[in-house]
Design a protein around this motif. Structure first.
Motif, PDB file in Angstrom:
ATOM      1  N   THR A  82     -19.421  27.212  13.834  1.00  0.00           N
ATOM      2  CA  THR A  82     -18.375  27.241  13.959  1.00  0.00           C
ATOM      3  C   THR A  82     -17.634  29.040  14.212  1.00  0.00           C
ATOM      4  O   THR A  82     -18.223  29.925  14.152  1.00  0.00           O
ATOM      5  N   LEU A  83     -16.096  28.518  14.303  1.00  0.00           N
ATOM      6  CA  LEU A  83     -15.784  30.043  15.128  1.00  0.00           C
ATOM      7  C   LEU A  83     -15.485  30.766  13.741  1.00  0.00           C
ATOM      8  O   LEU A  83     -14.987  30.204  12.903  1.00  0.00           O
ATOM      9  N   ARG A  84     -15.918  31.920  14.274  1.00  0.00           N
ATOM     10  CA  ARG A  84     -15.500  33.000  13.105  1.00  0.00           C
ATOM     11  C   ARG A  84     -15.045  33.587  13.445  1.00  0.00           C
ATOM     12  O   ARG A  84     -13.606  33.891  12.465  1.00  0.00           O
ATOM     13  N   TYR A  85     -14.838  34.525  14.700  1.00  0.00           N
ATOM     14  CA  TYR A  85     -13.393  34.653  15.323  1.00  0.00           C
ATOM     15  C   TYR A  85     -13.196  34.794  16.868  1.00  0.00           C
ATOM     16  O   TYR A  85     -14.485  35.036  16.953  1.00  0.00           O
ATOM     17  N   THR A  86     -12.027  35.333  17.297  1.00  0.00           N
ATOM     18  CA  THR A  86     -11.827  35.130  18.568  1.00  0.00           C
ATOM     19  C   THR A  86     -10.553  36.715  18.458  1.00  0.00           C
ATOM     20  O   THR A  86      -9.664  37.075  17.639  1.00  0.00           O
ATOM     21  N   SER A  87     -10.789  37.588  19.621  1.00  0.00           N
ATOM     22  CA  SER A  87     -10.108  38.553  19.945  1.00  0.00           C
ATOM     23  C   SER A  87      -8.746  37.717  20.379  1.00  0.00           C
ATOM     24  O   SER A  87      -8.989  36.873  21.226  1.00  0.00           O
ATOM     25  N   GLY A  88      -7.651  38.888  21.008  1.00  0.00           N
ATOM     26  CA  GLY A  88      -6.066  37.927  21.623  1.00  0.00           C
ATOM     27  C   GLY A  88      -6.548  37.468  22.210  1.00  0.00           C
ATOM     28  O   GLY A  88      -5.565  36.409  23.040  1.00  0.00           O
ATOM     29  N   ALA A  89      -7.066  37.857  23.502  1.00  0.00           N
ATOM     30  CA  ALA A  89      -7.017  37.480  25.203  1.00  0.00           C
ATOM     31  C   ALA A  89      -7.798  36.567  25.332  1.00  0.00           C
ATOM     32  O   ALA A  89      -8.661  36.020  24.552  1.00  0.00           O
ATOM     33  N   ARG A  90      -7.061  35.208  25.934  1.00  0.00           N
ATOM     34  CA  ARG A  90      -7.372  33.990  26.460  1.00  0.00           C
ATOM     35  C   ARG A  90      -7.251  34.169  27.993  1.00  0.00           C
ATOM     36  O   ARG A  90      -7.975  33.464  28.075  1.00  0.00           O
ATOM     37  N   GLY A  91      -7.147  34.463  28.428  1.00  0.00           N
ATOM     38  CA  GLY A  91      -7.188  35.085  29.737  1.00  0.00           C
ATOM     39  C   GLY A  91      -7.295  36.571  30.059  1.00  0.00           C
ATOM     40  O   GLY A  91      -7.001  37.146  29.624  1.00  0.00           O
ATOM     41  N   GLY A  92      -7.619  36.973  31.438  1.00  0.00           N
ATOM     42  CA  GLY A  92      -7.852  38.518  32.264  1.00  0.00           C
ATOM     43  C   GLY A  92      -7.846  37.827  33.461  1.00  0.00           C
ATOM     44  O   GLY A  92      -7.840  36.915  34.388  1.00  0.00           O
ATOM     45  N   ALA A  93      -8.877  39.241  33.831  1.00  0.00           N
ATOM     46  CA  ALA A  93      -8.728  39.522  35.781  1.00  0.00           C
ATOM     47  C   ALA A  93      -9.586  38.564  36.152  1.00  0.00           C
ATOM     48  O   ALA A  93     -10.992  38.558  35.476  1.00  0.00           O
ATOM     49  N   GLY A  94      -9.391  37.932  37.148  1.00  0.00           N
ATOM     50  CA  GLY A  94     -10.653  37.331  37.779  1.00  0.00           C
ATOM     51  C   GLY A  94      -9.935  36.045  36.851  1.00  0.00           C
ATOM     52  O   GLY A  94     -10.933  35.230  37.001  1.00  0.00           O
ATOM     53  N   GLY A  95      -8.987  35.030  35.947  1.00  0.00           N
ATOM     54  CA  GLY A  95      -8.961  34.492  35.744  1.00  0.00           C
ATOM     55  C   GLY A  95     -10.501  33.474  34.554  1.00  0.00           C
ATOM     56  O   GLY A  95     -11.160  34.195  33.862  1.00  0.00           O
ATOM     57  N   GLY A  96     -10.171  32.831  34.248  1.00  0.00           N
ATOM     58  CA  GLY A  96     -11.399  31.953  33.409  1.00  0.00           C
ATOM     59  C   GLY A  96     -11.278  32.373  31.568  1.00  0.00           C
ATOM     60  O   GLY A  96     -12.048  31.722  31.010  1.00  0.00           O
ATOM     61  N   GLY A  97     -10.459  32.361  31.233  1.00  0.00           N
ATOM     62  CA  GLY A  97     -10.558  32.680  30.082  1.00  0.00           C
ATOM     63  C   GLY A  97      -9.590  31.548  29.548  1.00  0.00           C
ATOM     64  O   GLY A  97     -10.383  31.426  28.728  1.00  0.00           O
ATOM     65  N   ALA A  98      -8.863  30.847  30.239  1.00  0.00           N
ATOM     66  CA  ALA A  98      -9.139  29.569  29.401  1.00  0.00           C
ATOM     67  C   ALA A  98     -10.654  28.500  28.979  1.00  0.00           C
ATOM     68  O   ALA A  98     -10.375  27.864  28.282  1.00  0.00           O
ATOM     69  N   GLY A  99     -10.756  28.808  30.456  1.00  0.00           N
ATOM     70  CA  GLY A  99     -12.514  28.248  30.744  1.00  0.00           C
ATOM     71  C   GLY A  99     -13.686  28.530  29.040  1.00  0.00           C
ATOM     72  O   GLY A  99     -13.922  27.829  28.752  1.00  0.00           O
ATOM     73  N   ARG A 100     -13.678  29.432  29.112  1.00  0.00           N
ATOM     74  CA  ARG A 100     -13.965  30.401  28.026  1.00  0.00           C
ATOM     75  C   ARG A 100     -13.998  29.794  26.725  1.00  0.00           C
ATOM     76  O   ARG A 100     -14.264  29.929  25.820  1.00  0.00           O
TER      77      ARG A 100
END
Length: 317
Positions: free
Chosen positions: A286-304
């Protein structure tokens, strides 16, 4: 001077009832003329009347008592002793009996001022002396324990003066000895005076405080964290006599806690400022913590993020 017969009988009756031991010795060889029941009891009920002291009680010669009698008889000056140790051979077949006595040798003067005898009056204080010795031994054992225990121990007055403290506490606060520690007001060792007032208020309200954590200032200005547990000692009327307690050094614990907080804050800041999303999962996926960023340079944030969500929802095997 000898008393008339009627007076002698009356005085003899008083001597017999006296709670002290009494004896009268006459002449330069100190022949026993009179001894009351307490004196007979002291020396083991031996036949002493009509005998010189050195003959009746030979064991006291080497102990210096006959020499003292000689000096009193020759000088006409009284001799007094408190708690003198005397060994008396009350039973010839047994070991000498140790007694402690308070007594006075008072010269008896004739009409011409010359000394004709010595009046002995005293009390057996053996039990008191032994009780005092036992108390001193007990105090010595307590003091040894008090000084050697590694925890800081103290006793202070309500107005903030040190009554007593052990070596561990004196050393913890950086003072050379107990006298140096006693010379300062306790208010001077608090990093924050409000802490002392909070502690005193809790003590007066509850009569006991456990685990009070406070920062103190050592003699050289450095600081130390301690955990203070104490109780109020009151008299029979309820008035506060003093406080007594124990102090534990928790400086290392506090430093470790602060280092952990700083480390957590450092990594949190590092993660939050990153351009990529970071996810931390629990052991069950289960997810414990995520940083605020969901996207970034080079894309792929949403996929992650989606991948993290799938992991979070996947049932554990």
């Amino acid at each position: 001077m000898r008393l008339p017969q009627a007076d002698s009988s009356w005085v003899g009756s008083l001597f017999a009832q006296a709670p002290a031991f009494i004896a009268i010795a006459r002449g330069p060889t100190h022949v026993f003329e009179h001894a009351n029941p307490r004196y007979h009891q002291l020396v083991g009920f031996r036949e002493i009347i009509g005998k010189p002291v050195a003959e009746a009680l030979p064991e006291v010669v080497e102990q210096g008592l006959v020499k003292i009698l000689d000096e009193v008889y020759a000088s006409g000056r009284a001799f007094a002793a408190d708690g003198m140790r005397v060994l008396l051979q009350c039973d010839p077949s047994a070991e000498p009996v140790e007694r402690f006595v308070n007594f006075v040798y008072q010269p008896i003067s004739d009409g011409d001022g010359s000394c004709s005898g010595i009046f002995c009056h005293g009390v057996d204080v053996t039990e008191q002396v032994r009780a005092t010795e036992q108390l001193r031994a007990s105090e010595a054992r307590y003091r040894a324990l008090f000084e050697e225990v590694p925890t800081g121990l103290y006793r202070t007055t309500p107005d903030g003066q040190v009554i007593d403290a052990n070596r561990a506490l004196v050393t913890l606060l950086g003072y050379g000895d107990l006298d140096a520690f006693r010379a300062i007001p306790l208010s001077s060792i608090y990093a924050n005076l409000d802490d002392r007032e909070r502690w005193r208020s809790a003590m007066l309200r509850d009569d006991v405080v456990n685990g009070f954590e406070v920062e103190l200032v050592r003699s050289d200005g450095t600081r130390v964290w301690v955990r203070n547990s104490a109780r109020v000692v009151r008299d029979e009327h309820g008035a506060v006599l003093h406080y007594e307690g124990a102090v534990e050094d928790i400086t290392r614990n506090k430093m470790a806690e602060r280092a952990l907080r700083e480390r957590e804050e450092y990594f949190r800041t590092l993660i939050e400022s990153g351009v990529e999303m970071v996810a931390v999962l629990n052991g069950d996926g289960t997810l414990r913590y995520t940083s605020g960023a969901r996207g970034g340079a080079g894309g792929g944030g949403a996929g992650r993020w989606a991948a993290a969500e799938r992991v979070r929802r996947r049932p554990s095997r």
